[in-house]
Design a protein around this motif. Structure first.
Motif, PDB file in Angstrom:
ATOM      1  N   GLU A 115       2.340   1.315   4.707  1.00  0.00           N
ATOM      2  CA  GLU A 115       3.213   1.960   3.729  1.00  0.00           C
ATOM      3  C   GLU A 115       3.295   3.457   3.980  1.00  0.00           C
ATOM      4  OE1 GLU A 115       2.600  -0.921  -0.194  1.00  0.00           O
ATOM      5  OE2 GLU A 115       1.138   0.655   0.252  1.00  0.00           O
ATOM      6  N   PRO A 159       6.896  -2.153  -9.876  1.00  0.00           N
ATOM      7  CA  PRO A 159       6.865  -1.911  -8.426  1.00  0.00           C
ATOM      8  C   PRO A 159       5.930  -0.738  -8.126  1.00  0.00           C
ATOM      9  CG  PRO A 159       9.114  -2.199  -9.176  1.00  0.00           C
ATOM     10  CD  PRO A 159       8.270  -2.099 -10.413  1.00  0.00           C
ATOM     11  N   LYS A 160       5.227  -0.812  -7.043  1.00  0.00           N
ATOM     12  CA  LYS A 160       4.179   0.170  -6.715  1.00  0.00           C
ATOM     13  C   LYS A 160       4.710   1.600  -6.686  1.00  0.00           C
ATOM     14  CE  LYS A 160       0.419   0.652  -3.353  1.00  0.00           C
ATOM     15  NZ  LYS A 160      -0.172   0.067  -2.125  1.00  0.00           N
ATOM     16  N   SER A 180      -1.159   1.682   1.648  1.00  0.00           N
ATOM     17  CA  SER A 180      -1.747   1.093   2.851  1.00  0.00           C
ATOM     18  C   SER A 180      -1.310   1.940   4.047  1.00  0.00           C
ATOM     19  CB  SER A 180      -1.269  -0.350   3.024  1.00  0.00           C
ATOM     20  OG  SER A 180       0.126  -0.356   3.328  1.00  0.00           O
ATOM     21  N   ASP A 237      -9.898  -3.580  -0.657  1.00  0.00           N
ATOM     22  CA  ASP A 237      -9.659  -4.960  -1.106  1.00  0.00           C
ATOM     23  C   ASP A 237     -10.695  -5.899  -0.485  1.00  0.00           C
ATOM     24  OD1 ASP A 237      -8.750  -5.563   1.537  1.00  0.00           O
ATOM     25  OD2 ASP A 237      -6.780  -4.745   1.007  1.00  0.00           O
ATOM     26  N   THR A 261       3.045  -3.867 -15.428  1.00  0.00           N
ATOM     27  CA  THR A 261       3.287  -4.415 -14.096  1.00  0.00           C
ATOM     28  C   THR A 261       4.634  -3.898 -13.614  1.00  0.00           C
ATOM     29  OG1 THR A 261       2.001  -6.407 -14.582  1.00  0.00           O
ATOM     30  CG2 THR A 261       3.544  -6.511 -12.718  1.00  0.00           C
ATOM     31  N   ILE A 306       8.345   0.612  -0.771  1.00  0.00           N
ATOM     32  CA  ILE A 306       7.000   0.376  -1.330  1.00  0.00           C
ATOM     33  C   ILE A 306       7.187  -0.282  -2.695  1.00  0.00           C
ATOM     34  CG2 ILE A 306       4.801   1.475  -1.951  1.00  0.00           C
ATOM     35  CD1 ILE A 306       5.582   3.773  -0.056  1.00  0.00           C
ATOM     36  N   LYS A 307       7.508  -1.581  -2.669  1.00  0.00           N
ATOM     37  CA  LYS A 307       7.971  -2.259  -3.882  1.00  0.00           C
ATOM     38  C   LYS A 307       7.074  -3.407  -4.349  1.00  0.00           C
ATOM     39  CE  LYS A 307      12.792  -1.233  -2.694  1.00  0.00           C
ATOM     40  NZ  LYS A 307      14.129  -1.793  -2.392  1.00  0.00           N
ATOM     41  N   ASP A 308       5.935  -3.625  -3.677  1.00  0.00           N
ATOM     42  CA  ASP A 308       5.045  -4.697  -4.142  1.00  0.00           C
ATOM     43  C   ASP A 308       4.651  -4.440  -5.589  1.00  0.00           C
ATOM     44  OD1 ASP A 308       5.163  -5.858  -1.702  1.00  0.00           O
ATOM     45  OD2 ASP A 308       3.198  -5.152  -1.008  1.00  0.00           O
ATOM     46  N   LEU A 309       4.561  -5.524  -6.377  1.00  0.00           N
ATOM     47  CA  LEU A 309       4.208  -5.370  -7.780  1.00  0.00           C
ATOM     48  C   LEU A 309       2.754  -4.940  -7.927  1.00  0.00           C
ATOM     49  CD1 LEU A 309       5.992  -8.411  -9.474  1.00  0.00           C
ATOM     50  CD2 LEU A 309       6.724  -6.023  -9.380  1.00  0.00           C
ATOM     51  N   LYS A 310       2.525  -4.010  -8.832  1.00  0.00           N
ATOM     52  CA  LYS A 310       1.183  -3.470  -9.088  1.00  0.00           C
ATOM     53  C   LYS A 310       0.938  -3.517 -10.595  1.00  0.00           C
ATOM     54  CE  LYS A 310      -2.528  -1.042  -7.789  1.00  0.00           C
ATOM     55  NZ  LYS A 310      -3.521  -1.486  -6.801  1.00  0.00           N
TER      56      LYS A 310
END
Length: 404
Positions: free
Chosen positions: A221, A343-344, A218, A390, A341, A323-327
Motif C-alpha cells: 500500500e 474503507p481504510k 502495508s 498480524d 467499519t 487503499i480501500k480494504d475495510l477496517k
C-alpha cells in the motif's frame, strides 16, 4: 543591617531554595522563603530572577514585599530598643512564615495559569495546547456542576464526577480520558510541590485504557501511494511526498515540517526533536533521499502544510491509491462500545506514517531496539502501541526461527 537574598545551591541542576539573609555585624541569620528557582534563572548580583523567567514578575513582587516587611519590622524593633538579631529572629521568622502562608493561598485556576506560564518555557507548543485543553474541560465541568474548582475538592468523588462529565458531556473515549487524567495529575503534582495543594488523593487517579486497533499501511500500500502519478495534482503530490517521507523515517509530523536543508548531512538527518528534545541521527534510506532530492536540490524544504489539511488530503490520496480494504475501529466511551467499519483510507492521518515505519521495519526483520533508536521511542511499552503485526507475520517468524 544587611538584608539580601541568595539561592541555596548555585550549581544545582534543578530548582533550589531561595533564602533571605539578614546580617548585623558578625551575627547572621537565614530564612527559607519557601520559594525555589533553577540557578540558571537567578541573577546573583541583582538578587532576583533573570529576564525570561516565566514567573519573574510574580516572584519579584513577593520577594520585594517580603524584604520591605522585614525592614519595616526591624526598624520598629530598633525604635523599641531591640538592637540584636537574636531578639529580632522570631519576629522575622513570623513575617516570612506569614508571607508564605498568605502567598500559597492561590485560587485553583490562578495556579493553573501559573503552571501554563512555567511550562511554556520548556515544553512544545503542542504539549502546552494539551494542558490548555484540560483547563477548558475543568472550567466547563465546574460550570456544568455549578461549583467552584478548589484544591480542597480534588478527591475520589471529584475524579468520578469529572470522568462522568468527560464521557457523557464531552463525549470523549476512555483512552482519551486516561491521557487527560495523566495531564491533570502532572499539574496537581506541580501545585503540590509549590504548596498550593495539600491533598494527595489525586495520586490514585486512574482510568483504564483499552487496547485499540491502529492503522498502518502495508508495504504494498505504501509503494502504491509512493508511485502514484500525481503530475496533474501538484497539491496532493506535495502532501503525499511529506507523508511518505514520514513512512520512510519514522519521525513525527512536527519534526518533518521543521526540517531544513542544513539538517541533512550526507545520508543522515540530524534531528533535535521538538516534543522530547532528543537529538537523533536518522539514517535515510533510498526512498527518503529520493524525496529530499526532489525539493532540496532546488533549495527548498519539504512542502508540509498544516496537520489538519494534511489529514484531509491523505484520505483523498488513500482513495486514489486504492487503499480501500475495510477496517474496523472499536473505541469505548464509558461502557458504550463505538464501532466504525470503513474503507481504510478514511482512517489515514499524519500519525499513520510513524506507525507504518515501525511496523514495516519490524516485518522486514529490523530488530526492535534499532527501530526504537531511529523512531526515538524510549520504552517498549510505548513503542508497542505503534506496531501492527498480524498473525501471518508471527507464523512466518516462528517457522523461520524453528525450521529444521
Amino acid at each position: 543591617m544587611n538584608i539580601r537574598y541568595y539561592i541555596d545551591k548555585p550549581n544545582a541542576t534543578n530548582e533550589t531554595a531561595i533564602y533571605l539573609f539578614v546580617r548585623n555585624g558578625k551575627k547572621k541569620l537565614k530564612f527559607n522563603t519557601g520559594r525555589k528557582i533553577h540557578p540558571k534563572y537567578w541573577d546573583i548580583s541583582e538578587q532576583e530572577p533573570k529576564k525570561g523567567y516565566p514567573s519573574r514578575t510574580k516572584l519579584n513582587v513577593y520577594l520585594t514585599n517580603l524584604k520591605t516587611d522585614v525592614i519595616n519590622a526591624i526598624e520598629d524593633l530598633v525604635q523599641k530598643g531591640i538592637t540584636t538579631l537574636e531578639e529580632a529572629k522570631d519576629k522575622i521568622a513570623t513575617i516570612v512564615a506569614g508571607k508564605d502562608l498568605q502567598e500559597t493561598k492561590v485560587d485553583f485556576l490562578q495556579a493553573y495559569d501559573q503552571f501554563l506560564d512555567v511550562y511554556k518555557a520548556t515544553r512544545s507548543e503542542a504539549t502546552v495546547k494539551k494542558y490548555k485543553t484540560i483547563k477548558n474541560h475543568l472550567e466547563s465541568f465546574a460550570a456544568h456542576k455549578r461549583t467552584k474548582l478548589s484544591f480542597e475538592t480534588i478527591d475520589a468523588a471529584f475524579q468520578e464526577n469529572f470522568v462522568a462529565y468527560l464521557v457523557h458531556q464531552a463525549k470523549l473515549t476512555n483512552n482519551t480520558i486516561a491521557r487527560k487524567l495523566k495531564f491533570l495529575k502532572t499539574f496537581l503534582h506541580w501545585a503540590t510541590e509549590r504548596g498550593y495543594n495539600a491533598k494527595s488523593d489525586y495520586r490514585k487517579f486512574k482510568q483504564k485504557e483499552e487496547k485499540v486497533d491502529i492503522v498502518t499501511l502495508s508495504y504494498d500500500e505504501l509503494m502504491s501511494l509512493y508511485n502514484l502519478d500525481l503530475t496533474e495534482k501538484p497539491k496532493l503530490e506535495r502532501v503525499r511526498d511529506v507523508f511518505c517521507f514520514g513512512c520512510f523515517t519514522g519521525q513525527r509530523f512536527s519534526d518533518i515540517a521543521a526540517l531544513q536543508p542544513e539538517h541533512i548531512k550526507g545520508d543522515k538527518w540530524h534531528l533535535h526533536t521538538q516534543k522530547t528534545k532528543d537529538i537523533l541521527s536518522i539514517p535515510l534510506n533510498v526512498f527518503a533521499l529520493e524525496i529530499l532530492e526532489k525539493y532540496t536540490s532546488k533549495g527548498k524544504k519539504l512542502p508540509a502544510v498544516s496537520n489538519q489539511k494534511t489529514n484531509e488530503y491523505l484520505k483523498e490520496l488513500g482513495k486514489l491509491a486504492g487503499i480501500k480494504d475495510l477496517k474496523t475501529h472499536v473505541r469505548y466511551q464509558g461502557a458504550k462500545r463505538i464501532q466504525k467499519t470503513r474503507p481504510k483510507y478514511k482512517f489515514l492521518g499524519t500519525h499513520t506514517a510513524r506507525r507504518t515505519f515501525c511496523t514495516i521495519s519490524l516485518k522486514k526483520g529490523m530488530l526492535p531496539e534499532i527501530v526504537m533508536k531511529i523512531s526515538g521511542h524510549k520504552d517498549y511499552r510505548t513503542f508497542r502501541r505503534y506496531i501492527d503485526l498480524d498473525n501471518n507475520v508471527v507464523d512466518i517468524a516462528m517457522n523461520s526461527a524453528w525450521s529444521k
